[in-house]
Motif scaffolding. Structure first.
Motif, PDB file in Angstrom:
ATOM      1  N   LEU A  27       0.947  -1.303   0.239  1.00 50.95           N
ATOM      2  CA  LEU A  27      -0.076  -0.242   0.069  1.00 50.95           C
ATOM      3  C   LEU A  27       1.038   1.084  -0.058  1.00 50.95           C
ATOM      4  N   ASP A  28       1.041   1.664  -1.145  1.00 50.67           N
ATOM      5  CA  ASP A  28       1.301   2.738  -0.859  1.00 50.67           C
ATOM      6  C   ASP A  28       0.975   4.305  -0.202  1.00 50.67           C
ATOM      7  N   TYR A  29      -0.223   4.206   0.147  1.00 48.79           N
ATOM      8  CA  TYR A  29      -1.009   5.067   1.485  1.00 48.79           C
ATOM      9  C   TYR A  29      -1.481   4.679   1.903  1.00 48.79           C
ATOM     10  N   VAL A  30      -2.009   4.988   3.117  1.00 47.20           N
ATOM     11  CA  VAL A  30      -2.402   4.865   4.330  1.00 47.20           C
ATOM     12  C   VAL A  30      -3.000   6.204   5.029  1.00 47.20           C
ATOM     13  N   TRP A  31      -4.303   6.468   4.733  1.00 48.70           N
ATOM     14  CA  TRP A  31      -5.298   7.615   5.461  1.00 48.70           C
ATOM     15  C   TRP A  31      -5.308   7.280   6.557  1.00 48.70           C
ATOM     16  N   VAL A  32      -5.271   7.274   7.958  1.00 47.91           N
ATOM     17  CA  VAL A  32      -6.318   7.188   9.759  1.00 47.91           C
ATOM     18  C   VAL A  32      -6.578   8.252  10.234  1.00 47.91           C
ATOM     19  N   THR A  33      -7.908   8.187   9.839  1.00 53.71           N
ATOM     20  CA  THR A  33      -8.515   9.416   9.729  1.00 53.71           C
ATOM     21  C   THR A  33      -8.722  10.117  11.654  1.00 53.71           C
ATOM     22  N   HIS A  34      -8.590   8.741  12.463  1.00 55.12           N
ATOM     23  CA  HIS A  34      -8.693   9.592  13.543  1.00 55.12           C
ATOM     24  C   HIS A  34      -7.951   8.036  14.761  1.00 55.12           C
ATOM     25  N   GLY A  35      -8.365   7.828  16.320  1.00 52.80           N
ATOM     26  CA  GLY A  35      -7.763   6.955  16.761  1.00 52.80           C
ATOM     27  C   GLY A  35      -8.157   6.265  17.166  1.00 52.80           C
ATOM     28  N   ASP A  36      -9.691   5.850  16.761  1.00 50.79           N
ATOM     29  CA  ASP A  36     -10.619   5.020  17.243  1.00 50.79           C
ATOM     30  C   ASP A  36     -10.078   3.080  16.540  1.00 50.79           C
ATOM     31  N   VAL A  37     -10.423   2.561  17.674  1.00 49.20           N
ATOM     32  CA  VAL A  37     -10.357   1.118  17.738  1.00 49.20           C
ATOM     33  C   VAL A  37     -10.485   0.655  15.814  1.00 49.20           C
ATOM     34  N   ASP A  38     -11.884   0.472  15.688  1.00 49.15           N
ATOM     35  CA  ASP A  38     -12.780   0.316  14.363  1.00 49.15           C
ATOM     36  C   ASP A  38     -12.169   0.700  13.119  1.00 49.15           C
ATOM     37  N   HIS A  39     -11.356   1.905  13.069  1.00 47.41           N
ATOM     38  CA  HIS A  39     -10.724   2.056  12.135  1.00 47.41           C
ATOM     39  C   HIS A  39      -9.616   2.407  11.354  1.00 47.41           C
ATOM     40  N   LEU A  40      -8.465   1.466  12.843  1.00 46.33           N
ATOM     41  CA  LEU A  40      -6.729   1.182  12.396  1.00 46.33           C
ATOM     42  C   LEU A  40      -7.130   0.106  12.973  1.00 46.33           C
ATOM     43  N   ASN A  41      -7.191  -1.028  14.020  1.00 43.93           N
ATOM     44  CA  ASN A  41      -6.924  -2.200  14.062  1.00 43.93           C
ATOM     45  C   ASN A  41      -6.037  -2.858  13.329  1.00 43.93           C
ATOM     46  N   ALA A  42      -7.172  -2.623  11.677  1.00 41.06           N
ATOM     47  CA  ALA A  42      -6.511  -3.640  11.444  1.00 41.06           C
ATOM     48  C   ALA A  42      -5.263  -3.437  10.036  1.00 41.06           C
ATOM     49  N   VAL A  43      -5.054  -1.873  10.658  1.00 39.74           N
ATOM     50  CA  VAL A  43      -3.637  -1.624  10.324  1.00 39.74           C
ATOM     51  C   VAL A  43      -2.910  -1.773  10.888  1.00 39.74           C
ATOM     52  N   GLU A  44      -2.973  -2.122  11.975  1.00 37.83           N
ATOM     53  CA  GLU A  44      -1.838  -2.383  12.744  1.00 37.83           C
ATOM     54  C   GLU A  44      -1.728  -3.620  12.519  1.00 37.83           C
ATOM     55  N   GLU A  45      -2.531  -4.856  12.380  1.00 37.10           N
ATOM     56  CA  GLU A  45      -2.503  -5.774  11.748  1.00 37.10           C
ATOM     57  C   GLU A  45      -1.104  -6.226  10.939  1.00 37.10           C
ATOM     58  N   LEU A  46      -1.261  -5.311   9.366  1.00 39.82           N
ATOM     59  CA  LEU A  46      -0.959  -5.106   8.591  1.00 39.82           C
ATOM     60  C   LEU A  46       0.710  -4.781   9.323  1.00 39.82           C
ATOM     61  N   LEU A  47       1.017  -3.785   9.261  1.00 42.83           N
ATOM     62  CA  LEU A  47       2.420  -3.236   9.977  1.00 42.83           C
ATOM     63  C   LEU A  47       3.020  -4.993  10.870  1.00 42.83           C
ATOM     64  N   GLU A  48       1.863  -5.685  12.192  1.00 40.60           N
ATOM     65  CA  GLU A  48       2.590  -6.539  12.444  1.00 40.60           C
ATOM     66  C   GLU A  48       2.856  -7.549  11.560  1.00 40.60           C
ATOM     67  N   ARG A  49       2.212  -8.014  10.318  1.00 40.26           N
ATOM     68  CA  ARG A  49       2.341  -8.907   9.605  1.00 40.26           C
ATOM     69  C   ARG A  49       2.930  -9.001   8.458  1.00 40.26           C
ATOM     70  N   ARG A  50       3.945  -7.671   7.796  1.00 38.85           N
ATOM     71  CA  ARG A  50       4.362  -6.742   7.474  1.00 38.85           C
ATOM     72  C   ARG A  50       5.508  -8.199   6.271  1.00 38.85           C
TER      73      ARG A  50
END
Length: 539
Positions: free
Chosen positions: A326-349
């Protein structure tokens, strides 16, 4: 080993030959071997590959007993018909297709090969990998380019693994200390081999260029692939029968391999066309889009109702589309239901999808979760950037502009600090509002009015991302009057505990004649545009 039923072949043939050498007749060895092997198949769950291998073993035993010649392709066909008669839906499963394709490939490719030479094993491993490649990509969207070499170590060790495991179970019957010692030694060897498989496979995937993710091939690609492959095999066999020798075989093999890989590696995107998909992640938000130049983007990625949404929803979807990064990922705010899948992608890179850039709101709007995500991104080698109000991002025909936040101090309600993005692809415009509500929406509506007077924003939007999953406090009357969207995407979970989208929101959208596409009712929804017109697809 599992998909081809190789373990069944090892056990069955090994048991039959062992009984024959100890003086059993063909009938006795066949009956005992079939009963024990059938018990093993039942005990291990009666998988498709095990049933296929067991059926072929029974046919082989029948040929031995009747003095007839065993034909592997005939036995394979009988096993296939039997399994499909029992359950026709097996035809569409990965286990069925891989098991039968593996054995078919062995017969088509391996006939005539000399046995016992390492060079023949190398050729067989490479050719079988190519034979199975379309089926593998159809179900898993990726493959390991070093797999043929790895199989040269894995397959020979399989016989040792099965022998030690079987012998370890057998010596359990010896009621003495010597039996326990033998059992421990044999099972220790099996443990070492399995650890070697697991650790070795992990290390293999970390090598440069190990993972190839072309995505699921189209049917025409598969047809062309097998057409080229079968023509190559037919020509090779014809030359062998005619006794012709050619010094260009290596060149021809390399050219054929290149053509096959190019066929399956054709990009899954259309130049000049943007595609956008609202993924079904349950109660959460996740929007994927790809511009006309093949760059991949994400706006949010998380869920509060789906476990491991990054691994089991987002990552498979991206690989299906042939996205390795993914070239760019925008995270609009800090709620779990908007960013925990992004966390998984970073952990499973290492085994999943990489992220090059993370884009956050200004740092003063960060909460603890965004700070944590920023630290995780830096550890993963992903660059973090902020997008201030009125910052513009350009990439070809794609234009992204931050409309919010940026006025005054951060709100105590984190939803009011959501990143609001104006996305434009030539003439087609979209507005992504995160979880913005109430006062934030009112201020946003005023900003849009002012920018529109300056000619910087359109009179209406083609697509609106409904705020806060359709909450009654979002997508208010004032905002709808200002932006006048033609269609709206709403991401909410089925039977979610919040009741999203609320009836009040649905009434407001209906009042303004907005076509609503909701993951709760439709699942994932996609939009395609060439910059002048757009179309929306949903199940």
């Amino acid at each position: 080993m599992a998909i081809s039923g190789l373990h069944i072949s090892f056990l069955g043939n090994g048991l039959y030959r062992g009984l024959r050498k100890t003086g059993f007749s063909i009938l006795q060895a066949g009956v005992v071997g079939s009963l024990l092997l059938g018990s093993y198949v039942v005990m291990t769950g009666m998988s498709v590959s095990a049933l296929r291998a067991f059926t072929m073993f029974l046919i082989r035993m029948g040929a031995e007993l009747t003095g007839r010649e065993y034909d592997g392709l005939t036995a394979l066909g009988i096993a296939e018909i039997g399994l499909l008669l029992a359950n026709p839906l097996r035809l569409f499963t990965a286990g069925f297709q891989l098991s039968f394709a593996a054995v078919l490939g062995i017969y088509l490719i391996g006939l005539g090969n000399k046995k016992g030479r390492f060079s023949d094993s190398v050729r067989m491993s490479v050719r079988l990998w190519f034979f199975l490649l379309p089926v593998t990509l159809w179900h898993y969207y990726e493959t390991c380019l070093y797999a043929p070499a790895w199989n040269l170590l894995v397959i020979p060790m399989a016989s040792v693994l099965l022998l030690c495991g079987s012998a370890g179970m057998a010596v359990m019957l010896i009621p003495c200390g010597a039996g326990n010692i033998m059992q421990s030694a044999l099972w220790k060897i099996t443990e070492w081999i399995l650890l070697f498989y697991e650790k070795g496979s992990g290390l293999l995937l970390e090598l440069p260029g190990a993972r190839w993710i072309p995505g699921r091939p189209r049917l025409w690609q598969i047809a062309c692939y097998y057409g080229v492959l079968l023509f190559y095999l037919w020509r090779k066999r014809k030359e062998k029968k005619e006794g012709r020798q050619t010094g260009k075989q290596v060149v021809r093999q390399l050219v054929t391999a290149g053509i096959l890989l190019i066929l399956l590696g054709i990009p899954k995107w259309k130049r000049g066309q943007m595609e956008l998909t609202m993924l079904d992640v349950g109660q959460g938000d996740c929007f994927f889009f790809r511009d006309g130049n093949g760059k991949n983007y994400l706006i949010d990625g998380g869920s509060s109702s789906v476990d491991a949404a990054g691994r089991y929803r987002l990552e498979p979807f991206l690989k299906f589309r042939g996205v390795k990064r993914l070239d760019y990922v925008w995270v609009t705010h800090g709620d779990v239901d908007h960013l925990n899948a992004v966390e998984e992608l970073l952990e499973r890179r290492k085994y999943g999808v990489e992220i090059q850039y993370l884009i956050f709101p200004e740092q003063k709007y960060w909460d603890e979760r965004l700070i944590k995500l920023c630290n995780l991104a830096e550890e993963a080698g992903t660059k973090v950037r902020v997008m201030e109000m009125d910052t513009i991002f350009l990439s070809g025909k794609l234009k992204m502009r931050c409309l919010w936040p940026g006025e005054g101090e951060p709100s105590e309600n984190g939803n009011e600090n959501s990143l609001v993005l104006h996305l434009q692809y030539e003439k087609i415009t979209m507005l992504f509002t995160g979880d913005l509500e109430n006062t934030g929406e009112e201020l946003l509506a005023e900003r849009i009015k002012n920018l529109r007077k300056k000619g910087e924003l359109p009179a209406c939007y083609d697509l609106l991302k409904v705020g806060h999953h359709g909450s009654r406090n979002a997508t208010g009357e004032e905002l709808l009057e200002v932006i006048r969207p033609r269609a709206a995407f709403c991401s909410s979970g089925k039977e979610n505990r919040y009741g999203h989208p609320h009836a009040e929101t649905l009434e407001r959208l209906a009042k303004w004649g907005v076509s609503l596409y909701n993951t709760k009712d439709r699942g994932a929804v996609s939009m395609y545009t060439d910059g002048r017109e757009y179309g929306i697809q949903s199940p």
